[in-house]
Design a protein around this motif. Structure first.
Motif, PDB file in Angstrom:
ATOM      1  N   ALA A 111       0.819  -1.207   0.000  1.00 51.52           N
ATOM      2  CA  ALA A 111       0.000   0.000   0.000  1.00 51.52           C
ATOM      3  C   ALA A 111       0.856   1.263   0.000  1.00 51.52           C
ATOM      4  N   LEU A 112       2.192   1.109   0.053  1.00 49.44           N
ATOM      5  CA  LEU A 112       3.097   2.255   0.151  1.00 49.44           C
ATOM      6  C   LEU A 112       4.093   2.310  -1.000  1.00 49.44           C
ATOM      7  N   TYR A 113       4.862   1.226  -1.194  1.00 47.74           N
ATOM      8  CA  TYR A 113       5.905   1.224  -2.215  1.00 47.74           C
ATOM      9  C   TYR A 113       5.291   1.474  -3.610  1.00 47.74           C
ATOM     10  N   GLY A 114       5.996   2.267  -4.389  1.00 44.36           N
ATOM     11  CA  GLY A 114       5.585   2.498  -5.767  1.00 44.36           C
ATOM     12  C   GLY A 114       4.352   3.347  -5.932  1.00 44.36           C
ATOM     13  N   THR A 115       3.902   4.001  -4.862  1.00 43.55           N
ATOM     14  CA  THR A 115       2.659   4.765  -4.937  1.00 43.55           C
ATOM     15  C   THR A 115       2.931   6.260  -5.061  1.00 43.55           C
ATOM     16  N   ARG A 116       1.850   6.972  -5.336  1.00 43.36           N
ATOM     17  CA  ARG A 116       1.858   8.426  -5.365  1.00 43.36           C
ATOM     18  C   ARG A 116       0.621   8.916  -4.609  1.00 43.36           C
ATOM     19  N   ALA A 117       0.569  10.213  -4.365  1.00 46.30           N
ATOM     20  CA  ALA A 117      -0.660  10.795  -3.839  1.00 46.30           C
ATOM     21  C   ALA A 117      -1.789  10.540  -4.832  1.00 46.30           C
ATOM     22  N   VAL A 118      -2.985  10.343  -4.323  1.00 51.29           N
ATOM     23  CA  VAL A 118      -4.096   9.964  -5.177  1.00 51.29           C
ATOM     24  C   VAL A 118      -4.375  11.049  -6.221  1.00 51.29           C
ATOM     25  N   SER A 119      -4.631  10.636  -7.447  1.00 52.35           N
ATOM     26  CA  SER A 119      -4.858  11.585  -8.540  1.00 52.35           C
ATOM     27  C   SER A 119      -6.273  12.131  -8.483  1.00 52.35           C
ATOM     28  N   GLU A 120      -6.418  13.354  -8.947  1.00 57.34           N
ATOM     29  CA  GLU A 120      -7.730  14.002  -8.924  1.00 57.34           C
ATOM     30  C   GLU A 120      -8.692  13.253  -9.836  1.00 57.34           C
ATOM     31  N   GLY A 121      -9.884  13.018  -9.326  1.00 53.91           N
ATOM     32  CA  GLY A 121     -10.919  12.361 -10.115  1.00 53.91           C
ATOM     33  C   GLY A 121     -11.051  10.885  -9.845  1.00 53.91           C
TER      34      GLY A 121
ATOM     35  N   VAL B 114      -7.565  -1.838  -3.443  1.00 50.62           N
ATOM     36  CA  VAL B 114      -8.537  -1.940  -4.522  1.00 50.62           C
ATOM     37  C   VAL B 114      -7.789  -2.001  -5.847  1.00 50.62           C
ATOM     38  N   ARG B 115      -7.935  -3.081  -6.563  1.00 51.12           N
ATOM     39  CA  ARG B 115      -7.311  -3.210  -7.882  1.00 51.12           C
ATOM     40  C   ARG B 115      -8.372  -2.984  -8.962  1.00 51.12           C
ATOM     41  N   PHE B 116      -7.952  -2.261 -10.003  1.00 57.56           N
ATOM     42  CA  PHE B 116      -8.906  -1.885 -11.043  1.00 57.56           C
ATOM     43  C   PHE B 116      -8.776  -2.798 -12.267  1.00 57.56           C
ATOM     44  N   VAL B 117      -9.819  -2.802 -13.044  1.00 54.65           N
ATOM     45  CA  VAL B 117      -9.826  -3.562 -14.302  1.00 54.65           C
ATOM     46  C   VAL B 117      -8.826  -2.958 -15.265  1.00 54.65           C
TER      47      VAL B 117
ATOM     48  N   SER C  68     -14.139   6.318  -9.819  1.00 55.54           N
ATOM     49  CA  SER C  68     -14.370   6.600 -11.238  1.00 55.54           C
ATOM     50  C   SER C  68     -13.924   5.457 -12.132  1.00 55.54           C
ATOM     51  N   ARG C  69     -13.368   4.390 -11.534  1.00 52.28           N
ATOM     52  CA  ARG C  69     -12.893   3.252 -12.307  1.00 52.28           C
ATOM     53  C   ARG C  69     -13.566   1.969 -11.834  1.00 52.28           C
TER      54      ARG C  69
ATOM     55  N   ARG D 297     -19.003  -4.968  -3.067  1.00 48.07           N
ATOM     56  CA  ARG D 297     -19.709  -4.785  -4.323  1.00 48.07           C
ATOM     57  C   ARG D 297     -19.512  -3.353  -4.795  1.00 48.07           C
ATOM     58  N   GLN D 298     -19.555  -3.149  -6.084  1.00 45.64           N
ATOM     59  CA  GLN D 298     -19.512  -1.815  -6.666  1.00 45.64           C
ATOM     60  C   GLN D 298     -20.811  -1.577  -7.399  1.00 45.64           C
ATOM     61  N   GLY D 299     -21.525  -0.532  -6.991  1.00 42.37           N
ATOM     62  CA  GLY D 299     -22.813  -0.228  -7.592  1.00 42.37           C
ATOM     63  C   GLY D 299     -22.684   0.441  -8.941  1.00 42.37           C
ATOM     64  N   ASP D 300     -23.806   0.614  -9.596  1.00 38.39           N
ATOM     65  CA  ASP D 300     -23.826   1.270 -10.897  1.00 38.39           C
ATOM     66  C   ASP D 300     -23.337   2.712 -10.808  1.00 38.39           C
ATOM     67  N   ASP D 301     -23.454   3.288  -9.627  1.00 36.02           N
ATOM     68  CA  ASP D 301     -22.993   4.667  -9.432  1.00 36.02           C
ATOM     69  C   ASP D 301     -21.494   4.746  -9.167  1.00 36.02           C
ATOM     70  N   GLY D 302     -20.812   3.603  -9.181  1.00 36.01           N
ATOM     71  CA  GLY D 302     -19.370   3.566  -8.953  1.00 36.01           C
ATOM     72  C   GLY D 302     -18.964   3.448  -7.508  1.00 36.01           C
ATOM     73  N   VAL D 303     -19.915   3.484  -6.572  1.00 37.96           N
ATOM     74  CA  VAL D 303     -19.576   3.437  -5.156  1.00 37.96           C
ATOM     75  C   VAL D 303     -19.163   2.013  -4.773  1.00 37.96           C
TER      76      VAL D 303
END
Length: 491
Positions: A372-382, A488-491, A437-438, A455-461
């Motif tokens: 959760a730390l190595y190779g990361t950056r501050a979260v990007s906007e959006g 959280v890993r994204f598609v 958003s992903r 679960r991820q809803g249709d609204d992205g939550v």
């Protein structure tokens, strides 16, 4: 943070004496900040990205001051306007006597218990990815076998008699850590900086350099020659970490542009950090003994001591609570920085038990949460809609109370889709609800909890439920130190 004062602005000795906080020992801030710009050298830009991936480093200080029960060499600075500059209470004598006494300590500097391989293994197990080691502090005592000074660890009158810098770099590289070198631009032992004929009253050079340009040039040449030694004779270095932030043009020019250019010739891609001197030779910035309360827009690292001192004054040196350190690390990384943790041997060279225990606990924790730390950056906007560039997200704790989740993001790279990491420092979170958003591919929980479902809803939550892991004590005493994380890993 110490002030940048002119050498003519000496304190009124009849006025009540107050001490400034020693937040930045050696750093004097230049009032002019032209703003940060990325290194112009493409190799250094690439190295900077790698350095930002490391997130956690170790800075080690040691010297003849340690053997005198001092954390650094600031007692040689005669202005005495900060607590760190005060003479020891048990010393009776004037400033000249103290300087002679201080320098004579080299003859009893044995360091018989210094085993760099032990420090290197401990640092690797702590989770550090790079080292910055002090080659020379402001006192001018060299921890390497320089050919340009007899005031060094390998001199005939110094019983330690070992090239400490070389041994240390070799040991840390053997453990897989990158190595950088700390070097003070000031040298209170060199006659071209503190002239024997001058009157020394503060940290600055003690004579009129404009009237004696040849003397000043001897110091400039000496400085460049030592940097040449360090960058050509001590293996691959990732950082040249220059201290003594008051040494800069026009008052104390050392031809820093030529020095930095030569550094990159000798070590292609090296990061040059002329700390506290904002401009083209400050490849990243280094706030000292503090964490910015915002997200800086430039590469940075907070250098913070593990104990109260930059080195260990005795075998009884007391480290900070490991929990405090991991909280600092999480906050630094969430704001886009690195943490450079300051440690150092005791007078004999040994690792104090408290320092060892703290580093071991930190390493165990990083073994759980490192991804959760190595190779990361501050979260990007959006990525988290409505959160802007905030480093935290509120919500989802025990009994409906709010939890503060610290956010880090691993950008998509080389076929990896990227991930969002959320860390709860309270360790109480039982649920998470966060808009994204992903599209989420998978969710994993780190620490003393397990994932009950998501679960991820249709609204992205994204909604996730957590429950305590079997056998978790609930008090934060184990490897997790009271922290939980969701990856959280994204598609």
């Amino acid at each position: 943070m110490t002030e940048h004062v002119s050498p003519e602005s000496f304190p009124d000795e009849s006025a009540p004496q107050t001490f400034k906080p020693s937040l930045a020992a050696g750093a004097v801030v230049d009032a002019h900040d032209p703003g940060y710009s990325l290194p112009s050298d493409p190799l250094s830009r690439a190295r900077l990205q790698d350095w930002q991936d490391h997130k956690f480093g170790i800075i080690m200080h040691w010297g003849i001051y340690t053997a005198q029960g001092l954390g650094d060499s600031w007692t040689l600075c005669r202005s005495r306007d900060e607590e760190m500059m005060l003479l020891p209470a048990d010393f009776s004598g004037d400033d000249d006597a103290w300087e002679a006494h201080y320098k004579a300590a080299r003859t009893s500097f044995t360091g018989q218990d210094y085993r760099p391989e032990e420090w290197a293994e401990l640092s690797r197990k702590a989770g550090a990815r790079y080292l910055v080691f002090t080659s020379k502090h402001h006192d001018g005592f060299n921890l390497f076998d320089t050919k340009h000074s007899d005031f060094k660890v390998t001199a005939p009158d110094v019983p330690l008699g070992r090239d400490v810098l070389k041994e240390t770099f070799d040991s840390f590289r053997a453990e897989g850590l990158e190595t950088g070198v700390y070097f003070s631009k000031a040298d209170w032992n060199h006659p071209g900086y503190w002239s024997p004929a001058g009157t020394t009253v503060d940290r600055f050079h003690n004579y009129d350099a404009a009237a004696e340009p040849e003397r000043w040039q001897t110091f400039v040449d000496f400085t460049h020659a030592q940097i040449e030694e360090l960058l050509s004779g001590y293996g691959p270095l990732n950082v040249l970490w220059l201290d003594a932030g008051w040494v800069f043009a026009p008052f104390e020019p050392i031809d820093i542009d030529r020095l930095a250019a030569r550094a990159r010739e000798l070590q292609p891609g090296i990061l040059v950090v002329d700390r506290e001197v904002h401009g083209p030779n400050e490849d990243y910035r280094t706030p000292e003994q503090q964490i910015p309360d915002h997200r800086p827009e430039y590469p940075w690292e907070s250098c913070v001591t593990l104990s109260e001192h930059w080195t260990s004054l005795s075998p009884d040196e007391q480290a900070k609570d490991p929990r405090e350190v991991v909280e600092m690390l999480v906050k630094v990384v969430a704001r886009g920085g690195n943490l450079l943790l300051g440690v150092g041997p005791d007078p004999t060279g040994a690792v104090p038990p408290s320092i060892r225990a703290a580093l071991e606990a930190i390493g165990t924790w990083i073994g759980v949460f490192g991804e959760a730390l190595y190779g990361t950056r501050a979260v990007s906007e959006g990525l988290v809609p409505g959160n802007g560039l905030a480093e935290t997200w509120e919500g989802g704790a025990r009994e409906g109370a709010g939890a503060t989740w610290w956010l880090t993001e691993a950008p998509a790279r080389e076929g990896e889709p990227g991930r969002l990491n959320l860390l709860d420092l309270s360790g109480d979170a039982e649920r998470l609800s966060v808009p994204l958003s992903r599209t989420v591919a998978s969710v994993e929980v780190l620490g003393d909890a397990v994932l009950a479902g998501w679960r991820q809803g249709d609204d992205g939550v994204l909604a996730a439920e957590l429950r305590p892991a079997e056998g978790a004590d609930g008090e934060g005493e184990g490897a997790a130190l009271g922290v939980r994380a969701v990856v959280v890993r994204f598609v």
